[in-house]
Write a protein that holds these residues in place. Structure first.
Motif, PDB file in Angstrom:
ATOM      1  N   LEU A 166     104.769 -70.159 -46.274  1.00 25.52           N
ATOM      2  CA  LEU A 166     103.618 -70.759 -46.961  1.00 25.52           C
ATOM      3  C   LEU A 166     103.281 -69.954 -48.214  1.00 25.52           C
ATOM      4  O   LEU A 166     103.104 -70.521 -49.297  1.00 25.52           O
ATOM      5  N   MET A 167     103.209 -68.627 -48.078  1.00 29.43           N
ATOM      6  CA  MET A 167     102.755 -67.826 -49.216  1.00 29.43           C
ATOM      7  C   MET A 167     103.809 -67.781 -50.332  1.00 29.43           C
ATOM      8  O   MET A 167     103.460 -67.746 -51.523  1.00 29.43           O
ATOM      9  N   ILE A 168     105.080 -67.819 -49.946  1.00 29.11           N
ATOM     10  CA  ILE A 168     106.156 -67.868 -50.951  1.00 29.11           C
ATOM     11  C   ILE A 168     106.114 -69.210 -51.684  1.00 29.11           C
ATOM     12  O   ILE A 168     106.338 -69.289 -52.899  1.00 29.11           O
ATOM     13  N   GLY A 169     105.793 -70.270 -50.946  1.00 29.55           N
ATOM     14  CA  GLY A 169     105.629 -71.581 -51.573  1.00 29.55           C
ATOM     15  C   GLY A 169     104.465 -71.572 -52.552  1.00 29.55           C
ATOM     16  O   GLY A 169     104.553 -72.117 -53.659  1.00 29.55           O
ATOM     17  N   ILE A 170     103.380 -70.929 -52.152  1.00 28.88           N
ATOM     18  CA  ILE A 170     102.200 -70.859 -53.019  1.00 28.88           C
ATOM     19  C   ILE A 170     102.512 -70.055 -54.281  1.00 28.88           C
ATOM     20  O   ILE A 170     102.070 -70.407 -55.380  1.00 28.88           O
ATOM     21  N   GLU A 171     103.301 -68.987 -54.144  1.00 29.53           N
ATOM     22  CA  GLU A 171     103.674 -68.191 -55.327  1.00 29.53           C
ATOM     23  C   GLU A 171     104.471 -69.016 -56.326  1.00 29.53           C
ATOM     24  O   GLU A 171     104.414 -68.767 -57.536  1.00 29.53           O
ATOM     25  N   ALA A 172     105.209 -70.003 -55.824  1.00 30.08           N
ATOM     26  CA  ALA A 172     106.018 -70.850 -56.714  1.00 30.08           C
ATOM     27  C   ALA A 172     105.177 -71.939 -57.376  1.00 30.08           C
ATOM     28  O   ALA A 172     105.669 -72.646 -58.258  1.00 30.08           O
ATOM     29  N   ALA A 173     103.927 -72.079 -56.940  1.00 31.54           N
ATOM     30  CA  ALA A 173     103.060 -73.154 -57.442  1.00 31.54           C
ATOM     31  C   ALA A 173     102.268 -72.657 -58.644  1.00 31.54           C
ATOM     32  O   ALA A 173     101.233 -72.002 -58.493  1.00 31.54           O
ATOM     33  N   ARG A 175     108.264 -76.773 -61.284  1.00 36.08           N
ATOM     34  CA  ARG A 175     108.424 -78.125 -60.747  1.00 36.08           C
ATOM     35  C   ARG A 175     108.031 -78.140 -59.285  1.00 36.08           C
ATOM     36  O   ARG A 175     108.127 -77.116 -58.599  1.00 36.08           O
ATOM     37  N   LEU A 176     107.669 -79.321 -58.813  1.00 36.60           N
ATOM     38  CA  LEU A 176     107.258 -79.460 -57.415  1.00 36.60           C
ATOM     39  C   LEU A 176     108.367 -78.978 -56.475  1.00 36.60           C
ATOM     40  O   LEU A 176     108.102 -78.341 -55.450  1.00 36.60           O
ATOM     41  N   GLY A 177     109.623 -79.273 -56.840  1.00 42.39           N
ATOM     42  CA  GLY A 177     110.747 -78.872 -55.990  1.00 42.39           C
ATOM     43  C   GLY A 177     110.917 -77.369 -55.864  1.00 42.39           C
ATOM     44  O   GLY A 177     111.560 -76.885 -54.926  1.00 42.39           O
ATOM     45  N   ASP A 178     110.348 -76.613 -56.792  1.00 49.02           N
ATOM     46  CA  ASP A 178     110.449 -75.152 -56.704  1.00 49.02           C
ATOM     47  C   ASP A 178     109.744 -74.624 -55.456  1.00 49.02           C
ATOM     48  O   ASP A 178     110.142 -73.597 -54.888  1.00 49.02           O
ATOM     49  N   ILE A 179     108.694 -75.328 -55.052  1.00 46.53           N
ATOM     50  CA  ILE A 179     107.936 -74.904 -53.863  1.00 46.53           C
ATOM     51  C   ILE A 179     108.819 -75.049 -52.626  1.00 46.53           C
ATOM     52  O   ILE A 179     109.001 -74.103 -51.851  1.00 46.53           O
ATOM     53  N   ALA A 239     112.007 -75.361 -52.485  1.00 46.37           N
ATOM     54  CA  ALA A 239     113.219 -74.534 -52.579  1.00 46.37           C
ATOM     55  C   ALA A 239     112.935 -73.120 -52.094  1.00 46.37           C
ATOM     56  O   ALA A 239     113.734 -72.520 -51.359  1.00 46.37           O
ATOM     57  N   ALA A 240     111.792 -72.579 -52.495  1.00 39.67           N
ATOM     58  CA  ALA A 240     111.430 -71.219 -52.098  1.00 39.67           C
ATOM     59  C   ALA A 240     111.207 -71.147 -50.589  1.00 39.67           C
ATOM     60  O   ALA A 240     111.644 -70.195 -49.927  1.00 39.67           O
ATOM     61  N   HIS A 261     109.034 -79.550 -48.101  1.00 44.06           N
ATOM     62  CA  HIS A 261     109.215 -78.119 -47.857  1.00 44.06           C
ATOM     63  C   HIS A 261     110.679 -77.694 -47.875  1.00 44.06           C
ATOM     64  O   HIS A 261     111.004 -76.543 -47.573  1.00 44.06           O
ATOM     65  N   ALA A 262     111.559 -78.631 -48.229  1.00 42.69           N
ATOM     66  CA  ALA A 262     112.964 -78.317 -48.454  1.00 42.69           C
ATOM     67  C   ALA A 262     113.367 -79.126 -49.678  1.00 42.69           C
ATOM     68  O   ALA A 262     113.259 -80.353 -49.667  1.00 42.69           O
ATOM     69  N   ALA A 263     113.783 -78.436 -50.737  1.00 36.83           N
ATOM     70  CA  ALA A 263     114.049 -79.140 -51.998  1.00 36.83           C
ATOM     71  C   ALA A 263     114.952 -78.288 -52.877  1.00 36.83           C
ATOM     72  O   ALA A 263     115.251 -77.137 -52.550  1.00 36.83           O
ATOM     73  N   ARG A 264     115.381 -78.889 -53.981  1.00 37.43           N
ATOM     74  CA  ARG A 264     116.162 -78.139 -54.955  1.00 37.43           C
ATOM     75  C   ARG A 264     115.242 -77.648 -56.056  1.00 37.43           C
ATOM     76  O   ARG A 264     114.411 -78.387 -56.582  1.00 37.43           O
ATOM     77  N   ALA A 265     115.412 -76.395 -56.422  1.00 33.86           N
ATOM     78  CA  ALA A 265     114.630 -75.828 -57.517  1.00 33.86           C
ATOM     79  C   ALA A 265     114.879 -76.636 -58.784  1.00 33.86           C
ATOM     80  O   ALA A 265     115.970 -77.163 -58.996  1.00 33.86           O
ATOM     81  N   GLY A 266     113.863 -76.769 -59.608  1.00 31.36           N
ATOM     82  CA  GLY A 266     114.007 -77.454 -60.890  1.00 31.36           C
ATOM     83  C   GLY A 266     113.936 -78.963 -60.796  1.00 31.36           C
ATOM     84  O   GLY A 266     114.123 -79.653 -61.793  1.00 31.36           O
ATOM     85  N   THR A 267     113.666 -79.495 -59.603  1.00 29.93           N
ATOM     86  CA  THR A 267     113.554 -80.949 -59.451  1.00 29.93           C
ATOM     87  C   THR A 267     112.089 -81.336 -59.213  1.00 29.93           C
ATOM     88  O   THR A 267     111.258 -80.501 -58.885  1.00 29.93           O
ATOM     89  N   GLY A 268     111.822 -82.626 -59.384  1.00 31.50           N
ATOM     90  CA  GLY A 268     110.490 -83.152 -59.094  1.00 31.50           C
ATOM     91  C   GLY A 268     109.553 -83.019 -60.269  1.00 31.50           C
ATOM     92  O   GLY A 268     109.887 -82.434 -61.304  1.00 31.50           O
ATOM     93  N   PRO A 269     108.345 -83.570 -60.112  1.00 35.05           N
ATOM     94  CA  PRO A 269     107.379 -83.545 -61.204  1.00 35.05           C
ATOM     95  C   PRO A 269     106.968 -82.123 -61.597  1.00 35.05           C
ATOM     96  O   PRO A 269     106.998 -81.210 -60.775  1.00 35.05           O
ATOM     97  N   GLU A 270     106.612 -81.995 -62.867  1.00 37.27           N
ATOM     98  CA  GLU A 270     106.109 -80.713 -63.360  1.00 37.27           C
ATOM     99  C   GLU A 270     104.728 -80.452 -62.780  1.00 37.27           C
ATOM    100  O   GLU A 270     103.927 -81.377 -62.645  1.00 37.27           O
ATOM    101  N   LEU A 271     104.467 -79.212 -62.448  1.00 36.43           N
ATOM    102  CA  LEU A 271     103.136 -78.842 -61.955  1.00 36.43           C
ATOM    103  C   LEU A 271     102.223 -78.608 -63.153  1.00 36.43           C
ATOM    104  O   LEU A 271     102.567 -77.851 -64.060  1.00 36.43           O
TER     105      LEU A 271
END
Ligand code: MF3
Ligand code: CO
Ligand code: CO
Length: 280
Positions: A147-154, A159-163, A165-166, A199-209
């Motif tokens: 969760l916290m690693i996902g939050i750090e990527a936000a 991109r949404l997918g970065d969350i 991916a992390a 919660h499983a994705a490729r980095a650099g994909t999805g909408p921009e945050l």
């Protein structure tokens, strides 16, 4: 192409697939609802013990929510008749409070969503009941880290997918399974809004945050395989292989600098064990 709209903070805009960009009123509303949600989980800490009945914990959530002038958003939601979800051991999410008695060694997720002054504070934490085996405690620790690693990527510009991916990277390094069937979600005046936060994705994909986005991150991580199945009650999701599952959830908002967590524990009870550390 993703569409973003400036949120009208005074109106209940329906879910139409667009991503709402909230202003100060939305952030203020989420801060209050999120704080209440976290306070409810804080209050549960001494109550989640061997012998506790999950329906009684649900009643505590209901009473605390109502006493604060809020409503449990799950109560009456698509026919759900309880004030929280309580998911034990191999239950992945949406466990229904019942006469089930908590036993020594159980790991338990409690997910609360008070609706306060029109805003939804959505958060969950894991609780350890009595003595929990190391393997299960490790799963809980890693899930919190996810969760916290996902939050750090936000943060704005990511991109949404970065969350996802992390989160996926961290979980799969431990050979844990990342649940795909349930995601985080936009939250605010609506309980479940766009976008879907997988919660499983490729980095650099999805909408921009972008600053103003408000959503949950709520990874469900299994000790075994990722696959889940739904029980006949239509709600309870369990791991197919009956392995243990853990989850933590925060509601967050993207700011100019990064991300604000609306549902952080005011008491510092972020992750178990919740006992104050013994003096050195
Ligand atoms: N709180 C859950 C979430 O994180 C949703 C529960 S809906 C219910 O999105 F109906 F199962 F309670
Ligand atoms: Co949620
Ligand atoms: Co939730």
């Amino acid at each position: 192409m993703t569409d973003y709209v400036i949120a009208d903070e005074t109106d209940l805009q329906p879910r139409d697939g667009t991503i709402k960009l909230h202003g100060p009123a939305g952030f203020a509303g989420m801060r209050k609802a999120g704080r209440l949600a976290a306070e409810i989980l804080d209050a549960l800490v001494p109550l989640v013990v061997p012998g506790a009945v999950t329906a009684d914990l649900d009643a505590v959530v209901r009473d605390m929510t109502l006493a604060a002038g809020a409503l449990p958003a799950t109560l009456g939601y698509r026919g759900y008749a309880h004030s929280c979800c309580i998911s034990i051991n191999h239950v992945v999410c949406h466990g229904i409070p019942s006469d089930r008695v908590l036993r020594d060694g159980d790991i338990v997720n409690i997910d609360v969503t008070p609706l306060l002054d029109g805003w939804h504070g959505d958060t969950s934490r894991m609780f350890l009941v009595g003595d929990v085996p190391l393997k299960a405690r490790r799963l809980v620790d890693v899930t919190y880290e996810c969760l916290m690693i996902g939050i750090e990527a936000a943060r704005p510009g990511a991109r949404l997918g970065d969350i996802g991916a992390a989160i996926q990277d961290h979980a799969e390094r431990q050979r844990y399974g990342v649940v795909r069937e349930f995601c985080g979600h936009g939250v605010g005046r609506l309980f479940h809004d766009a976008p879907e936060v997988v919660h499983a994705a490729r980095a650099g994909t999805g909408p921009e945050l972008r600053p103003g986005m408000i959503f949950t991150i709520e990874p469900m991580i299994n000790l075994g395989k990722a696959a889940v199945k739904l029980l006949d009650d239509g709600w309870t999701a369990v791991t197919r292989d009956r392995s243990l599952s853990a989850q933590f959830e925060h509601s967050v908002g993207i700011t100019e600098q990064g991300c604000e967590i609306f549902t952080e524990s005011p008491a510092g009870l972020h992750r178990p064990p919740y006992e104050p550390a013994a003096a050195a």
